[in-house]
Design a protein around this motif. Structure first.
Motif, PDB file in Angstrom:
ATOM      1  N   THR A  32       0.857  -1.175   0.000  1.00  0.00           N
ATOM      2  CA  THR A  32       0.000   0.000   0.000  1.00  0.00           C
ATOM      3  C   THR A  32       0.896   1.229   0.000  1.00  0.00           C
ATOM      4  OG1 THR A  32      -1.801  -1.103   1.167  1.00  0.00           O
ATOM      5  CG2 THR A  32      -1.751   1.298   1.265  1.00  0.00           C
ATOM      6  N   VAL A  33       0.696   2.064  -0.991  1.00  0.00           N
ATOM      7  CA  VAL A  33       1.514   3.265  -1.168  1.00  0.00           C
ATOM      8  C   VAL A  33       0.695   4.471  -0.720  1.00  0.00           C
ATOM      9  CG1 VAL A  33       2.831   4.649  -2.807  1.00  0.00           C
ATOM     10  CG2 VAL A  33       2.623   2.168  -3.155  1.00  0.00           C
ATOM     11  N   ASP A  34       1.153   5.158   0.302  1.00  0.00           N
ATOM     12  CA  ASP A  34       0.493   6.375   0.783  1.00  0.00           C
ATOM     13  C   ASP A  34       1.329   7.562   0.326  1.00  0.00           C
ATOM     14  OD1 ASP A  34      -0.585   8.534   2.148  1.00  0.00           O
ATOM     15  OD2 ASP A  34      -1.035   7.376   3.950  1.00  0.00           O
ATOM     16  N   GLY A  35       0.919   8.148  -0.779  1.00  0.00           N
ATOM     17  CA  GLY A  35       1.676   9.258  -1.353  1.00  0.00           C
ATOM     18  C   GLY A  35       1.467  10.562  -0.630  1.00  0.00           C
ATOM     19  N   THR A  36       0.555  10.584   0.359  1.00  0.00           N
ATOM     20  CA  THR A  36       0.349  11.785   1.157  1.00  0.00           C
ATOM     21  C   THR A  36       1.301  11.813   2.346  1.00  0.00           C
ATOM     22  OG1 THR A  36      -1.988  11.780   0.519  1.00  0.00           O
ATOM     23  CG2 THR A  36      -1.364  13.150   2.404  1.00  0.00           C
ATOM     24  N   SER A  37       1.392  10.683   3.053  1.00  0.00           N
ATOM     25  CA  SER A  37       2.255  10.625   4.235  1.00  0.00           C
ATOM     26  C   SER A  37       3.661  10.156   3.906  1.00  0.00           C
ATOM     27  CB  SER A  37       1.650   9.687   5.284  1.00  0.00           C
ATOM     28  OG  SER A  37       1.663   8.338   4.810  1.00  0.00           O
ATOM     29  N   GLY A  38       3.861   9.548   2.724  1.00  0.00           N
ATOM     30  CA  GLY A  38       5.181   9.055   2.358  1.00  0.00           C
ATOM     31  C   GLY A  38       5.514   7.701   2.950  1.00  0.00           C
ATOM     32  N   VAL A  39       4.498   6.893   3.274  1.00  0.00           N
ATOM     33  CA  VAL A  39       4.714   5.590   3.913  1.00  0.00           C
ATOM     34  C   VAL A  39       4.284   4.466   2.972  1.00  0.00           C
ATOM     35  CG1 VAL A  39       4.054   4.089   5.827  1.00  0.00           C
ATOM     36  CG2 VAL A  39       4.432   6.525   6.236  1.00  0.00           C
ATOM     37  N   VAL A  40       5.111   3.436   2.899  1.00  0.00           N
ATOM     38  CA  VAL A  40       4.798   2.227   2.143  1.00  0.00           C
ATOM     39  C   VAL A  40       4.605   1.084   3.130  1.00  0.00           C
ATOM     40  CG1 VAL A  40       5.632   0.552   0.446  1.00  0.00           C
ATOM     41  CG2 VAL A  40       6.108   2.990   0.141  1.00  0.00           C
ATOM     42  N   THR A  41       3.465   0.399   3.044  1.00  0.00           N
ATOM     43  CA  THR A  41       3.176  -0.746   3.907  1.00  0.00           C
ATOM     44  C   THR A  41       3.320  -2.025   3.093  1.00  0.00           C
ATOM     45  OG1 THR A  41       1.595   0.600   5.153  1.00  0.00           O
ATOM     46  CG2 THR A  41       1.477  -1.790   5.447  1.00  0.00           C
ATOM     47  N   PHE A  42       4.045  -2.992   3.643  1.00  0.00           N
ATOM     48  CA  PHE A  42       4.301  -4.231   2.913  1.00  0.00           C
ATOM     49  C   PHE A  42       4.254  -5.400   3.901  1.00  0.00           C
ATOM     50  CE2 PHE A  42       8.253  -2.744   4.639  1.00  0.00           C
ATOM     51  CZ  PHE A  42       8.936  -3.878   5.023  1.00  0.00           C
ATOM     52  N   GLY A  43       4.489  -6.600   3.396  1.00  0.00           N
ATOM     53  CA  GLY A  43       4.572  -7.759   4.276  1.00  0.00           C
ATOM     54  C   GLY A  43       3.226  -8.133   4.837  1.00  0.00           C
ATOM     55  N   LYS A  44       3.216  -8.602   6.082  1.00  0.00           N
ATOM     56  CA  LYS A  44       1.982  -9.060   6.726  1.00  0.00           C
ATOM     57  C   LYS A  44       1.002  -7.918   6.844  1.00  0.00           C
ATOM     58  CE  LYS A  44       0.283 -11.340  10.901  1.00  0.00           C
ATOM     59  NZ  LYS A  44       0.649 -11.873  12.223  1.00  0.00           N
ATOM     60  N   ARG A  45      -0.274  -8.182   6.438  1.00  0.00           N
ATOM     61  CA  ARG A  45      -1.287  -7.140   6.457  1.00  0.00           C
ATOM     62  C   ARG A  45      -2.378  -7.496   7.445  1.00  0.00           C
ATOM     63  NH1 ARG A  45      -1.552  -3.566   2.907  1.00  0.00           N
ATOM     64  NH2 ARG A  45      -3.810  -3.511   2.820  1.00  0.00           N
TER      65      ARG A  45
END
Length: 543
Positions: A530-543
């Motif tokens: 999940t790419v959050d282009g507002t906060s600059g955070v990428v979430t990966f791996g276990k969801r």
């Protein structure tokens, strides 16, 4: 390495250089291994061209000193040897004088200097070329490279000053902590990169209108496309349109900054590969661009309504209009200098290589690119012969350099370097924060998107990117924009919010996180992120 002469000694980064200064690899623009000949042109041009340009613009930086190690370009940035505050004031005064005319300055140089010299190169490669004529033009090209990069920085430096002024005033008038949101108000501005993409989409629509032409790209092996298209009248008509496109927009190569890579003009398969993806997608470039313009206008009016009336608001409006008028400058200058200069140079140099093969100085045409500039001049003058074994060794070394993981810098970074707003906006200086499920970078294009990762090392892997994928790469240059209407989001290792990837992602309205430093190391094909282009955070791996 063979013994270096005086020219080559100035080119290569020595152990003494590494001890005496801070040298940073430019991963945003020159992340790849450079051939000896390209380095021989580009690095002195940057070193001497920036010194002249920075004197013109009154920069508080003396120059960008460029040197070569393990095939990579490293840059030192010595400060201006005088009173910093006085020099900064002079620079700001100069930049402000350029704000209203930045676009005009670029296109005056394009018409008066850049295109005439490119035409000279074209004329030389089309006519009979003697060794003496080739030697003289090879030397003229070396001098022109310095002039082109002098113009490059004279053109782009005032834009950086305008960005900082606009950003600062936006933050003051809106109270927003993250004033970089102002760049969301500068989308929907046509430039040469978007213009190229628009014409590609027009070609795709024309192909779709003739099923027998589209069927070639959809059903036949890619290596047979050109031959199959030439067999039918409809295919020949399309190839004529493709040739017109290439004549206008085909001066791109895989890495932009290199002589080794074939141009689109030489190998139309690059364009046909992109078209094979485009004809399978229902997408309207004009419709999306118009929508982007309207959204930008809506956001701008909304922003103005939040600002208190007064003199500062009027100043913001003026700065914004200048920024809007010149916002295409970043991609336009790349089209005419960063991309077209090496592409036109390559086509000319290939003719020089053929000449040296005919005269048995070289074995193969592209051996030329493994010479240093001074060696090429001497070969053309008949005063030096490079043994085939030396060329073979340099080719092996270049292939090894392409695979090397090189240090990002040598020496100790100067205090406060990461705090320079212009450096952070373009190059990205943030250290990554990585957990077992997230990492961060710069949020450069707002929005949130979840999709499947495709890690792309270079244009040779573009074909594996499919509709809705998340593009993960080290950095992007204009040849990569063919992917931006296909992917759902972008993540890069290098760059800040004003890097190419960040700017183009905003134009296409897709979320982007740039300057993560770790994306290509952590993520692999098939990962769900999940790419959050507002906060600059990428979430990966276990969801």
């Amino acid at each position: 390495m063979t013994q270096l002469d005086e020219f080559q000694n100035q080119l290569y980064l020595s152990e003494e250089d590494k001890k005496q200064g801070f040298w940073m690899q430019d991963e945003v623009h020159l992340a790849h291994a450079l051939s000896p000949l390209y380095a021989s042109y580009m690095l002195p041009a940057m070193t001497h061209g920036t010194k002249k340009a920075f004197e013109t613009v009154k920069s508080p930086v003396l120059q960008f000193k460029m040197k070569y190690s393990d095939g990579r370009a490293y840059q030192a940035t010595p400060p201006y040897p005088g009173n910093f505050e006085e020099r900064l004031g002079e620079h700001q005064k100069f930049a402000q004088s350029r704000f209203p005319v930045m676009k005009k300055v670029l296109f005056d140089y394009v018409d008066q200097e850049l295109l005439p010299f490119y035409n000279q190169l074209d004329d030389a490669r089309r006519g009979p070329l003697s060794r003496e004529q080739a030697r003289q033009l090879v030397q003229q090209l070396h001098a022109f490279y310095e002039r082109a990069w002098e113009l490059h920085f004279e053109i782009v430096t005032p834009r950086s000053a305008l960005c900082m002024a606009l950003e600062s005033l936006y933050g003051e008038l809106t109270g927003e902590e993250n004033a970089t949101a102002v760049y969301e108000l500068l989308t929907g501005v046509m430039n040469k990169t978007l213009e190229t993409d628009r014409e590609l989409w027009n070609l795709a629509e024309q192909m779709k209108a003739v099923p027998e032409v589209a069927a070639v790209l959809l059903k036949e092996p890619s290596g047979e496309w050109l031959a199959k298209l030439s067999e039918t009248e409809a295919g020949q008509a399309f190839l004529a349109k493709l040739e017109l496109f290439l004549e206008a927009y085909g001066y791109r190569t895989q890495n932009s900054h290199e002589f080794l890579d074939p141009t689109w003009v030489e190998n139309p398969e690059h364009v046909l590969t992109t078209l094979s993806e485009y004809i399978q997608k229902n997408y309207s470039f004009e419709g999306e661009f118009t929508k982007g313009v309207r959204e930008r206008e809506r956001k701008y009016e909304q922003t103005l309504s939040r600002m208190p009336e007064g003199e500062k608001k009027a100043v913001f409006v003026q700065l914004y209009q200048w920024a809007l008028d010149s916002w295409g400058l970043d991609e336009d200058h790349h089209f005419y200098i960063d991309a077209m200069l090496p592409a036109k140079s390559r086509l000319f140099l290939l003719e020089v290589g053929k000449l040296l093969v005919q005269e048995q100085v070289l074995t193969e045409t592209d051996d030329l690119f493994y010479l240093h500039y001074d060696e090429l001049v001497k070969c053309l003058a008949g005063t030096q012969k490079i043994e085939a074994e030396v060329i073979a060794e340099r080719k092996r070394t270049h292939e090894e350099n392409k695979q090397k993981k090189v240090p990002p810098f040598y020496g100790e970074p100067p205090a406060g370097m990461g705090e320079d707003p212009i450096i952070s906006r373009i190059f990205g200086t943030k250290q990554p924060e990585v957990s077992h499920e997230t990492f961060n970078g710069y949020g450069s294009s707002q929005g949130i998107y979840t999709g499947v990762v495709k890690v792309v090392k270079g244009p040779e892997e573009f074909s594996k990117v499919k509709q809705g994928d998340v593009l993960v790469c080290r950095t992007t240059t204009p040849p990569w924009t063919v992917l931006f209407s296909i992917v759902g989001a972008v993540i890069t290792d290098a760059g800040g919010i004003l890097s190419h990837a960040g700017t183009v992602a905003r134009e296409y309205g897709i979320p982007a996180v740039v300057g993560s430093r770790v994306a290509t190391s952590i993520l692999k094909d098939g990962d769900l992120v999940t790419v959050d282009g507002t906060s600059g955070v990428v979430t990966f791996g276990k969801r």
